[in-house]
Scaffold this motif. Structure first.
Motif, PDB file in Angstrom:
ATOM      1  N   ARG A  75      -7.493   5.005   2.099  1.00  0.00           N
ATOM      2  CA  ARG A  75      -6.488   5.704   1.644  1.00  0.00           C
ATOM      3  C   ARG A  75      -6.823   6.743   0.271  1.00  0.00           C
ATOM      4  NH1 ARG A  75      -0.463   3.203   2.775  1.00  0.00           N
ATOM      5  NH2 ARG A  75      -1.108   2.108   4.842  1.00  0.00           N
ATOM      6  N   LEU A  76      -7.823   5.960  -0.424  1.00  0.00           N
ATOM      7  CA  LEU A  76      -8.242   6.615  -1.705  1.00  0.00           C
ATOM      8  C   LEU A  76      -9.203   7.766  -1.400  1.00  0.00           C
ATOM      9  CD1 LEU A  76      -9.469   3.499  -3.975  1.00  0.00           C
ATOM     10  CD2 LEU A  76      -7.592   5.193  -4.591  1.00  0.00           C
ATOM     11  N   ILE A  77      -9.868   7.799  -0.523  1.00  0.00           N
ATOM     12  CA  ILE A  77     -10.690   8.906  -0.058  1.00  0.00           C
ATOM     13  C   ILE A  77      -9.747   9.867   0.721  1.00  0.00           C
ATOM     14  CG2 ILE A  77     -12.752   9.527   1.853  1.00  0.00           C
ATOM     15  CD1 ILE A  77     -13.819   6.818   1.357  1.00  0.00           C
ATOM     16  N   ASP A  78      -8.802   9.594   1.328  1.00  0.00           N
ATOM     17  CA  ASP A  78      -7.717  10.456   1.852  1.00  0.00           C
ATOM     18  C   ASP A  78      -7.150  11.170   0.766  1.00  0.00           C
ATOM     19  OD1 ASP A  78      -6.021  11.602   4.363  1.00  0.00           O
ATOM     20  OD2 ASP A  78      -4.594  10.693   2.976  1.00  0.00           O
ATOM     21  N   ALA A  79      -6.773  10.746  -0.051  1.00  0.00           N
ATOM     22  CA  ALA A  79      -6.016  11.042  -1.218  1.00  0.00           C
ATOM     23  C   ALA A  79      -7.079  12.225  -1.951  1.00  0.00           C
ATOM     24  CB  ALA A  79      -5.589  10.035  -2.452  1.00  0.00           C
ATOM     25  N   CYS A  80      -8.390  11.879  -2.088  1.00  0.00           N
ATOM     26  CA  CYS A  80      -9.219  12.753  -2.745  1.00  0.00           C
ATOM     27  C   CYS A  80      -9.305  14.096  -2.004  1.00  0.00           C
ATOM     28  CB  CYS A  80     -10.608  12.240  -2.854  1.00  0.00           C
ATOM     29  SG  CYS A  80     -11.123  10.587  -4.002  1.00  0.00           S
ATOM     30  N   TRP A  81      -9.428  13.820  -0.534  1.00  0.00           N
ATOM     31  CA  TRP A  81      -9.626  15.075   0.280  1.00  0.00           C
ATOM     32  C   TRP A  81      -8.642  16.001   0.334  1.00  0.00           C
ATOM     33  CZ3 TRP A  81     -14.062  16.303   1.857  1.00  0.00           C
ATOM     34  CH2 TRP A  81     -14.456  17.396   2.736  1.00  0.00           C
ATOM     35  N   ARG A  82      -7.415  15.257   0.182  1.00  0.00           N
ATOM     36  CA  ARG A  82      -6.047  15.836   0.506  1.00  0.00           C
ATOM     37  C   ARG A  82      -5.646  16.815  -0.928  1.00  0.00           C
ATOM     38  NH1 ARG A  82      -1.540  13.280  -0.597  1.00  0.00           N
ATOM     39  NH2 ARG A  82      -2.728  11.363   0.129  1.00  0.00           N
ATOM     40  N   ILE A  83      -5.832  16.033  -2.074  1.00  0.00           N
ATOM     41  CA  ILE A  83      -5.648  16.805  -3.201  1.00  0.00           C
ATOM     42  C   ILE A  83      -6.626  17.663  -3.523  1.00  0.00           C
ATOM     43  CG2 ILE A  83      -4.997  16.270  -5.685  1.00  0.00           C
ATOM     44  CD1 ILE A  83      -3.995  13.571  -5.093  1.00  0.00           C
ATOM     45  N   GLY A  84      -7.759  17.468  -3.315  1.00  0.00           N
ATOM     46  CA  GLY A  84      -8.936  18.498  -3.908  1.00  0.00           C
ATOM     47  C   GLY A  84      -8.867  19.567  -2.618  1.00  0.00           C
ATOM     48  N   ARG A  85      -8.015  19.985  -1.833  1.00  0.00           N
ATOM     49  CA  ARG A  85      -8.312  20.985  -0.936  1.00  0.00           C
ATOM     50  C   ARG A  85      -7.800  22.235  -1.555  1.00  0.00           C
ATOM     51  NH1 ARG A  85      -3.083  19.135  -1.105  1.00  0.00           N
ATOM     52  NH2 ARG A  85      -1.228  20.771  -1.034  1.00  0.00           N
ATOM     53  N   PRO A  86      -8.753  23.323  -0.930  1.00  0.00           N
ATOM     54  CA  PRO A  86      -8.368  24.680  -1.625  1.00  0.00           C
ATOM     55  C   PRO A  86      -6.942  25.229  -1.456  1.00  0.00           C
ATOM     56  CG  PRO A  86     -10.286  24.571   0.088  1.00  0.00           C
ATOM     57  CD  PRO A  86      -9.857  23.481  -0.094  1.00  0.00           C
ATOM     58  N   ALA A 139       0.853  -1.147  -0.079  1.00  0.00           N
ATOM     59  CA  ALA A 139       0.032  -0.088   0.069  1.00  0.00           C
ATOM     60  C   ALA A 139       0.810   1.098  -0.050  1.00  0.00           C
ATOM     61  CB  ALA A 139      -0.819  -0.008   1.412  1.00  0.00           C
ATOM     62  N   ASP A 140       2.038   1.244   0.517  1.00  0.00           N
ATOM     63  CA  ASP A 140       2.872   2.473   0.599  1.00  0.00           C
ATOM     64  C   ASP A 140       3.401   2.672  -0.527  1.00  0.00           C
ATOM     65  OD1 ASP A 140       2.243   2.723   3.408  1.00  0.00           O
ATOM     66  OD2 ASP A 140       4.181   1.311   3.646  1.00  0.00           O
ATOM     67  N   CYS A 141       3.556   1.680  -1.576  1.00  0.00           N
ATOM     68  CA  CYS A 141       4.277   2.001  -2.800  1.00  0.00           C
ATOM     69  C   CYS A 141       3.013   2.483  -3.850  1.00  0.00           C
ATOM     70  CB  CYS A 141       4.901   0.772  -3.589  1.00  0.00           C
ATOM     71  SG  CYS A 141       6.176   0.231  -2.738  1.00  0.00           S
ATOM     72  N   TYR A 142       1.768   2.190  -3.521  1.00  0.00           N
ATOM     73  CA  TYR A 142       0.716   2.327  -4.644  1.00  0.00           C
ATOM     74  C   TYR A 142       0.382   3.937  -4.548  1.00  0.00           C
ATOM     75  CZ  TYR A 142      -3.872   1.084  -7.088  1.00  0.00           C
ATOM     76  OH  TYR A 142      -4.536   0.919  -7.769  1.00  0.00           O
ATOM     77  N   ASP A 143       0.174   4.321  -5.975  1.00  0.00           N
ATOM     78  CA  ASP A 143      -0.035   5.658  -6.353  1.00  0.00           C
ATOM     79  C   ASP A 143      -1.392   6.093  -6.167  1.00  0.00           C
ATOM     80  OD1 ASP A 143       0.421   8.056  -7.414  1.00  0.00           O
ATOM     81  OD2 ASP A 143       1.335   7.531  -9.109  1.00  0.00           O
ATOM     82  N   TYR A 144      -1.902   6.467  -4.923  1.00  0.00           N
ATOM     83  CA  TYR A 144      -3.299   6.579  -4.734  1.00  0.00           C
ATOM     84  C   TYR A 144      -3.814   7.939  -5.348  1.00  0.00           C
ATOM     85  CZ  TYR A 144      -3.734   2.845  -1.277  1.00  0.00           C
ATOM     86  OH  TYR A 144      -3.704   1.481  -0.860  1.00  0.00           O
ATOM     87  N   GLU A 145      -2.674   8.809  -5.331  1.00  0.00           N
ATOM     88  CA  GLU A 145      -3.064  10.396  -5.947  1.00  0.00           C
ATOM     89  C   GLU A 145      -3.334  10.427  -7.190  1.00  0.00           C
ATOM     90  OE1 GLU A 145      -0.619   9.630  -4.081  1.00  0.00           O
ATOM     91  OE2 GLU A 145      -0.905  10.741  -2.030  1.00  0.00           O
ATOM     92  N   HIS A 146      -2.312   9.352  -8.251  1.00  0.00           N
ATOM     93  CA  HIS A 146      -2.709   9.315  -9.392  1.00  0.00           C
ATOM     94  C   HIS A 146      -4.139   8.785  -9.841  1.00  0.00           C
ATOM     95  CE1 HIS A 146      -0.625   8.110 -13.635  1.00  0.00           C
ATOM     96  NE2 HIS A 146      -1.679   8.909 -13.795  1.00  0.00           N
TER      97      HIS A 146
END
Length: 535
Positions: free
Chosen positions: A383-394, A188-195
């Motif tokens: 982790r996918l939901i966390d990536a959505c919330w983190r990258i979509g921040r203002p 899971a640490d290698c997986y590219d969740y943001e992409h």
């Protein structure tokens, strides 16, 4: 709880201390039960119907009706939210998709001779995941496959390597279909969740560009083969030269176990009528299904985009299709691998699905609920939901030099991924699960109008029609404003669980009778395989 707080049957309060079955029994023994069950028929199978209150167009008021409201089905397409409304949506989608292949519902029957294919576009890899693999099938029915699966990611001892986090990138387990590890990363640490979440967000734009590229490829092919273009004159008298072929599609999005969408599409080649651009006519003789496949392969391998300008990844995320592209020509004779009924049923089934296959099912998330579903060290979906919330921040405001700044000094930079927070509950995907080209087939609105017309007129042969009554169904083709009532939202759901039990039971019995009748008719005409399966 006081009597004033108790649910009511019309103007009669429900006796206190009744169980669900007791409330159902009390309702069924009331003298107005037959009128009540007829009144709720339109929404009987709905899980959470809408309650409408107000004045009707024929000088009546909903206070005169059972329960004092009108029940309307919620219309939700998701099977996990409302199975009854999702079944109606699925059947409508089936008829809409199939009409674009064989005709009917306002579509000419000549479309059955148009070149058509069933295409599957997949996402690229964002990291190794566990998978269910069967290399050699010995079963007779793939839908009920019981073959022994192959090892997930086997490697020879000398070929086993470790990732940068020290985990071996190998798995010798034979994952069955119901294994919860399917779709989860090996590391899971290698997986590219943001992409992955950015790809989900941009997949709709990628499909739009892909279809445009396929259209342009067919246009160049027609010019190379000398197929004459269609000349259309505008209102100003100028001539426009249009491609002699047009690509029409019906498409659904399906989530994979790893939480990324892929698209199934029915694509059909049409011609263009210079005198009626909305007409559906056969394409020119020089273009066939092989040319359609070449155009789709060209578009899938050459089209892409880059989502950049984000501080977490200044170089941007490349958005392109994966290497797996499945193209299967449709056989409308009913004796091939993919028939019109099979393709329409497959697409209609997934039109009612969402993220359930990943194990996640929630409504839209906000700052108060995000911590219940997002965790940067949690499960794959968290982790996918966390990536959505983190990258979509203002993004923070950036002040520039006043003399060089053409925007206000307090302007915020545009976040290219700002939609990720809105669609975090969908793992970043914000598009429609079922879309189609405008000229592919009929519309859901036309199918719903035909169903309303049928229900309002199915008993007219046995009743005397009052010619003085003004009905909205008689004025659908007119451009006029017809006031039929003033209804307001009064609530959602049934009055109590007893009402829900009675209404849903009545709807289930009616559905069983309907399906039994369809099977008998299909058995008589020998077309049982072409009818959509019940959800």
């Amino acid at each position: 709880m006081s009597n004033a707080d108790l649910p009511t049957f019309g103007h009669t309060p429900l006796p206190s201390q009744l169980t669900d079955h007791g409330a159902a029994f009390y309702r069924a023994t009331q003298p107005d039960y037959d009128s009540w069950i007829s009144h709720v028929r339109a929404a009987a199978g709905c899980t959470r119907p809408l309650q409408l209150h107000g004045a009707l167009g024929d000088a009546r008021h909903t206070e005169q009706l059972p329960d004092g409201v009108i029940y309307k089905a919620c219309g939700n397409r998701r099977h996990t939210v409302c199975p009854s409304c999702a079944r109606t949506y699925q059947n409508d989608a089936y008829q809409l998709i199939r009409a674009g292949l064989i005709g009917g519902k306002g579509v000419p029957e000549t479309v059955a001779r148009h070149p058509a294919t069933f295409a599957t576009f997949t996402a690229p890899s964002f990291g190794p995941v566990h998978a269910h693999k069967v290399s050699k099938h010995t079963c007779r029915n793939r839908k009920r496959c019981d073959c022994r699966p192959d090892p997930c990611r086997p490697r020879r001892p000398e070929d086993i390597r470790l990732c940068q986090h020290g985990r071996p990138m190998v798995c010798f387990a034979r994952h069955e279909r119901g294994d919860t590890r399917i779709g989860t990363p090996v590391c899971a640490d290698c997986y590219d969740y943001e992409h992955q979440v950015v790809w989900n967000l941009s997949s709709g734009e990628l499909w739009r560009r892909t279809k445009q590229a396929a259209d342009r490829h067919l246009r160049r092919l027609c010019r190379t083969r000398g197929i004459p273009f269609v000349v259309v004159y505008t209102n100003s008298g100028k001539a426009r030269y249009l491609s002699p072929v047009r690509l029409s599609h019906g498409k659904v999005a399906e989530f994979q176990r790893r939480g990324v969408v892929h698209f199934h599409a029915l694509l059909r080649l049409d011609g263009i009528d210079a005198w009626d651009l909305d007409a559906v006519i056969p394409p020119p003789a020089g273009i066939g299904v092989d040319d359609l496949h070449d155009a789709l392969r060209y578009a899938a391998t050459t089209i892409g985009l880059t989502v950049g300008g984000h501080p977490d990844n200044p170089t941007g995320w490349p958005i392109a299709w994966g290497t797996q592209l499945d193209l299967r020509p449709l056989n409308l004779a009913g004796d091939g691998d993919v028939t019109d009924g099979m393709a329409a049923g497959y697409l209609a089934k997934y039109a009612t699905k969402s993220t359930e296959i990943t194990g996640h099912n929630s409504t839209r998330l906000d700052a108060d609920t995000i911590n219940n579903y997002a965790d940067d060290q949690g499960t794959h979906v968290e982790r996918l939901i966390d990536a959505c919330w983190r990258i979509g921040r203002p993004l923070p405001a950036v002040r520039r030099q006043g003399g060089l700044d053409t925007q206000p000094a307090n302007a915020r930079p545009t976040n290219p991924c700002q939609g990720l927070r809105r669609w975090a509950h969908m793992l970043g995907f914000g598009g429609h699960f079922f879309t189609k080209a405008r000229r592919y087939s009929t519309t859901f609105g036309n199918l719903r109008a035909a169903r309303i017309d049928f229900r309002r007129n199915e008993h007219q042969d046995h009743q005397q029609v009052d010619t003085g009554v003004v009905r909205a169904i008689d004025h659908q083709g007119e451009e006029t404003t017809l006031v039929v009532g003033a209804l307001t939202f009064a609530g959602a759901g049934w009055r109590n669980s007893g009402d829900a039990l009675l209404a849903n039971t009545a709807a289930a019995m009616a559905r069983i009778r309907h399906e039994t009748a369809r099977e008998e008719i299909a058995h008589e005409i020998g077309t049982l395989a072409d009818l959509p399966a019940a959800a």
